[in-house]
Structure formats: structure tokens, C-alpha cells
Design a protein around this motif. Structure first.
Motif, mmCIF file in Angstrom:
data_model
loop_
_atom_site.group_PDB
_atom_site.id
_atom_site.type_symbol
_atom_site.label_atom_id
_atom_site.label_comp_id
_atom_site.label_asym_id
_atom_site.label_seq_id
_atom_site.Cartn_x
_atom_site.Cartn_y
_atom_site.Cartn_z
ATOM 1 N N GLY A 85 -2.931 4.226 0.724
ATOM 2 C CA GLY A 85 -2.885 3.510 1.991
ATOM 3 C C GLY A 85 -3.621 2.193 1.983
ATOM 4 O O GLY A 85 -3.838 1.606 3.033
ATOM 5 N N SER A 86 -4.006 1.722 0.790
ATOM 6 C CA SER A 86 -4.709 0.440 0.698
ATOM 7 C C SER A 86 -4.199 -0.328 -0.514
ATOM 8 O O SER A 86 -3.525 0.222 -1.386
ATOM 9 C CB SER A 86 -6.224 0.654 0.583
ATOM 10 N N SER A 96 0.816 -1.217 0.000
ATOM 11 C CA SER A 96 0.000 0.000 0.000
ATOM 12 C C SER A 96 0.846 1.263 0.000
ATOM 13 O O SER A 96 0.359 2.343 -0.339
ATOM 14 C CB SER A 96 -0.926 0.011 1.215
ATOM 15 N N GLU A 126 -6.374 -2.313 4.177
ATOM 16 C CA GLU A 126 -5.784 -1.042 4.581
ATOM 17 C C GLU A 126 -4.658 -1.259 5.583
ATOM 18 O O GLU A 126 -4.725 -2.156 6.425
ATOM 19 C CB GLU A 126 -6.838 -0.140 5.232
ATOM 20 N N SER A 153 -10.360 -4.975 6.017
ATOM 21 C CA SER A 153 -10.615 -5.197 4.596
ATOM 22 C C SER A 153 -12.097 -5.045 4.285
ATOM 23 O O SER A 153 -12.938 -5.121 5.186
ATOM 24 C CB SER A 153 -10.136 -6.589 4.165
ATOM 25 N N THR A 196 -3.240 0.485 8.605
ATOM 26 C CA THR A 196 -3.568 1.527 9.575
ATOM 27 C C THR A 196 -2.480 1.651 10.637
ATOM 28 O O THR A 196 -1.577 0.806 10.733
ATOM 29 C CB THR A 196 -4.906 1.207 10.268
ATOM 30 N N ARG A 225 -10.177 -5.217 -0.535
ATOM 31 C CA ARG A 225 -9.298 -4.070 -0.343
ATOM 32 C C ARG A 225 -8.840 -4.021 1.117
ATOM 33 O O ARG A 225 -9.655 -3.930 2.024
ATOM 34 C CB ARG A 225 -10.006 -2.770 -0.717
#
Length: 205
Positions: free
Chosen positions: A167-168, A158, A183, A199, A185, A181
Motif C-alpha cells: 500500500g505504499s 502502490s 501511502e 509521506s 489511503t 515513502r
């Protein structure tokens, strides 16, 4: 002489009491002792440039390795031929990142506390019909990866040219399951072992 003999039982009683107290875990006043320096803590930083990772020339990238209980970035390079088309370049970067994640940390990195949970042999391909155009299909299903390895891959992808830079990253496996998808974090970077990348379904994107 009689007084001395009378004192013997009292002395024995005191000694017996001391033994009992010691057996119950009650210790006398502790005296500081020197057993050498305390074990050094994980540094999670390289004090000097890692020559082994700079030896190969290529596209500068960063990958996420494990250090302690969190994810940290380290510099790497991947080889991308000049003139490669955008789609081919993206796949080459993605595969190069996977290979770097699966490469055991160098001696300097190990000494600094770095490790990886990504195993070798994972390949990556492009989207299938019906997948989002930015999807990446792994030869190992994301659900089959450890939480550490999935976090490493998601956060590395990402933050690279293999994804859209938001960011994903859209990841799928070799089966018929639809990709999702994922992410990267702050929580995932801080606790990859207990916090899996969130996701969501990509249908309709």
C-alpha cells in the motif's frame, strides 16, 4: 357611471402593487413545467467492456483515474518482454503504468466521466546509491505534480508489481532530494484533490 370611474383608481392600485411585489422577488404560485430530463450524473462505471483497452495484449494491470472527485480503477495492460530480469521487469511495469496514466481516456471512459491529471513525458528510473532498493525516481519531482496526479501515481504504483504490495511506494525526483515513502489511503482515494498522499522519510529503512 360614477361608480365605474371610481373603481378605476382602485384597479390601477392593485396592478401597481402586483408589479411591485414581482419586482421584490415575491412570485405567484409556481406551476410545474417540463424542461426535459435532468442532466445525467457521472456514472464512474463502464457499462460495456472497453474494446480499445483490451486490444493490446500484455500484463493485466489496473490504474487509478479520476471520476468526479475520487479515484477509481480501470483495467489496462502493459508490455513486458518474456524473460526480463526482476529489476528490469519492475522498471518496465512502472513506466508502462505511467504511460497508461498519461494516455487520454477512451471515448467510452470519457462518457462514463473518467479523466486523468497525469501529463505525458514523465519517465521513471531505479534507485540511486543510498536510496532504498525499492525506490523509484521520477523525471518530475513529486512535489512538482498536482495533488491529483500525485495521488493517481502513488495509488497506481502502490497497488502494482512496481512496489512491494504493502500500500505504499518510495518515490523521488530527478534532484538530490531524498526519496520519501508515500501511502495510498482511503482518504486519498476519496478526496485526491484536497488530501495528498501521506509521506515519510525513508532514511534508515
Amino acid at each position: 357611471m360614477t361608480a365605474r370611474l371610481a373603481a378605476v383608481p382602485r384597479l390601477l392600485a392593485v396592478l401597481a402593487l402586483a408589479v411591485l411585489l414581482a419586482g421584490c422577488g415575491i412570485r405567484a404560485t409556481e406551476v410545474p413545467t417540463n424542461f426535459g430530463p435532468a442532466p445525467s450524473r457521472v456514472q464512474c462505471s463502464l457499462s460495456e467492456p472497453d474494446v480499445s483497452t483490451q486490444a493490446a495484449r500484455g500484463l493485466p494491470v489496473q490504474v487509478f483515474l479520476l471520476c468526479g472527485s475520487s479515484l477509481v480503477t480501470v483495467d489496462r495492460t502493459v508490455r513486458v518482454p518474456d524473460g526480463a530480469a526482476d529489476s528490469e521487469r519492475r522498471m518496465l511495469v512502472a513506466q508502462g503504468l505511467l504511460d497508461q496514466l498519461a494516455t487520454p481516456p477512451s471515448t467510452a471512459e470519457k462518457e462514463a466521466g473518467y479523466s486523468t491529471d497525469v501529463r505525458g513525458g514523465i519517465s521513471v528510473g531505479g534507485p540511486r546509491p543510498g536510496d532504498p532498493e525499492d525506490a523509484l525516481r521520477l523525471s518530475t519531482a513529486p512535489a512538482g505534480l498536482t495533488s491529483y496526479a500525485l495521488a493517481q501515481i502513488v495509488c497506481t504504483f502502490s497497488d502494482s508489481a512496481a512496489a512491494q504490495g504493502d500500500g505504499s511506494v518510495v518515490l523521488g525526483g530527478p534532484g538530490a532530494e531524498a526519496p520519501r515513502r508515500y501511502e495510498c489511503t482511503d482518504e486519498v482515494r476519496a478526496r485526491p484533490g484536497s488530501t495528498e498522499p501521506p509521506s515519510k522519510d525513508v532514511a534508515g529503512e
